[in-house]
Design an enzyme around this catalytic site. Structure first.
Site, PDB file in Angstrom:
ATOM      1  N   HIS A  46      -0.896  50.184   9.016  1.00 28.89           N
ATOM      2  CA  HIS A  46      -1.526  49.588   7.844  1.00 28.89           C
ATOM      3  C   HIS A  46      -0.433  49.272   6.829  1.00 28.89           C
ATOM      4  O   HIS A  46       0.391  50.129   6.512  1.00 28.89           O
ATOM      5  CB  HIS A  46      -2.541  50.541   7.204  1.00 28.89           C
ATOM      6  CG  HIS A  46      -3.715  50.851   8.081  1.00 28.89           C
ATOM      7  ND1 HIS A  46      -4.846  50.074   8.100  1.00 28.89           N
ATOM      8  CD2 HIS A  46      -3.931  51.857   8.965  1.00 28.89           C
ATOM      9  CE1 HIS A  46      -5.717  50.579   8.959  1.00 28.89           C
ATOM     10  NE2 HIS A  46      -5.177  51.659   9.503  1.00 28.89           N
TER      11      HIS A  46
ATOM     12  N   ALA B 255      -8.112  56.658   6.437  1.00 25.70           N
ATOM     13  CA  ALA B 255      -6.856  56.529   7.176  1.00 25.70           C
ATOM     14  C   ALA B 255      -5.754  55.887   6.345  1.00 25.70           C
ATOM     15  O   ALA B 255      -4.681  55.605   6.869  1.00 25.70           O
ATOM     16  CB  ALA B 255      -7.086  55.705   8.440  1.00 25.70           C
TER      17      ALA B 255
ATOM     18  N   ASN C  64     -14.196  50.264   7.537  1.00 26.32           N
ATOM     19  CA  ASN C  64     -14.002  51.391   6.617  1.00 26.32           C
ATOM     20  C   ASN C  64     -12.753  51.202   5.769  1.00 26.32           C
ATOM     21  O   ASN C  64     -12.794  51.284   4.537  1.00 26.32           O
ATOM     22  CB  ASN C  64     -13.930  52.708   7.385  1.00 26.32           C
ATOM     23  CG  ASN C  64     -15.284  53.167   7.870  1.00 26.32           C
ATOM     24  OD1 ASN C  64     -16.327  52.739   7.377  1.00 26.32           O
ATOM     25  ND2 ASN C  64     -15.298  54.049   8.850  1.00 26.32           N
TER      26      ASN C  64
END
Length: 259
Positions: free
Chosen positions: A212, A116, A182
């Site tokens: 993020h 991601a 992850n």
């Protein structure tokens, strides 16, 4: 290219759908699942030892942390390169080293996908020179942190502004908040490692999606990467970019042009 997918959940099935829709030069020769009685139009296996009979060139795992070691070792031993989407497995000491050792002996590769995240290529390139710091902030809506340790660390329902409830190493974040492990481990592997990469987990009552922000400084200069990810339509807990990053990796391995 002969491809095997490990897992047929939201990510695995979306990867297969996108590869077919894009007419990628890939032959899906098998899918590893727990229930082989299902019919998805592709040969199904439930035993890593069966990989050898399928003769894959590439095996992509999207089945969860527990699948990484058994399927990774079997893939590399069968002469295939291995892509682990569940990079949280590498929070366990020795897991990555064991896979890399088998890959080296069989002249194969363990390929870490960006998942991601974005800019992982730039971070990994920057790490060729000394890095001074890597900080990864994950901001989610306050309700998205329910069911995690965050509920004990702050009043999620009473927040009126952003609140950072965890600030520590990537390894500790992966252990205490496995749903974020992850991405934490991907950033760590690309840069300073799990014990030197700093993770900040933030609850935001006004956020509408997941953000993020990765900031790195070192001899290369400074970078800041920000992503606002939309969820996968078939599974709101997964990012659409996770499946797309796997498709890109597979197409880069199969096609004549790599980007």
């Amino acid at each position: 290219m002969r491809l095997v997918l490990v897992g047929w959940g939201a990510i695995g099935s979306e990867v297969a759908r996108l590869l077919k829709a894009r007419a990628a030069p890939v032959d899906l020769v098998g899918v590893a699942v727990r229930d082989t009685a299902r019919d998805i139009g592709v040969p199904l296996i439930d035993d890593p030892a069966a990989l050898a009979t399928l003769r894959p060139d590439l095996v992509v795992e999207a089945a969860g942390r527990a699948a990484v070691m058994p399927w990774g070792l079997a893939s590399l031993s069968a002469g295939a390169d291995f892509v682990p989407a569940s990079t949280s497995a590498f929070a366990d000491e020795g897991t990555l080293e064991a896979l890399v050792d088998v890959a080296r002996r069989n002249r194969r590769q363990v390929l870490i996908p960006p998942g991601a995240l974005g800019g992982i290529d730039a971070l990994a390139a920057a790490a060729r020179l000394p890095l001074a710091s890597v900080v990864h902030e994950i901001v989610k809506p306050a309700p998205a942190w329910r069911g995690t340790e965050a509920e004990r660390l702050c009043d999620l329902s009473g927040l009126t502004a952003q609140h950072c409830f965890f600030d520590g190493t990537a390894r500790e974040a992966a252990r205490r908040f496995p749903q974020n492990a992850n991405v934490a481990l991907i950033t760590a592997l690309a840069g300073l490692g799990p014990d030197q990469t700093r993770l900040r987990l933030i609850a935001d009552p006004d956020a509408t999606g997941n953000r993020h922000r990765v900031t790195a400084q070192g001899d290369f200069g400074r970078m800041e990467i920000v992503l606002d990810n939309l969820p996968l339509a078939s599974n709101p807990k997964s990012s659409a970019l996770t499946a797309l990053s796997l498709v890109r990796l597979i197409e880069n391995r199969a096609g004549p042009l790599v980007i």
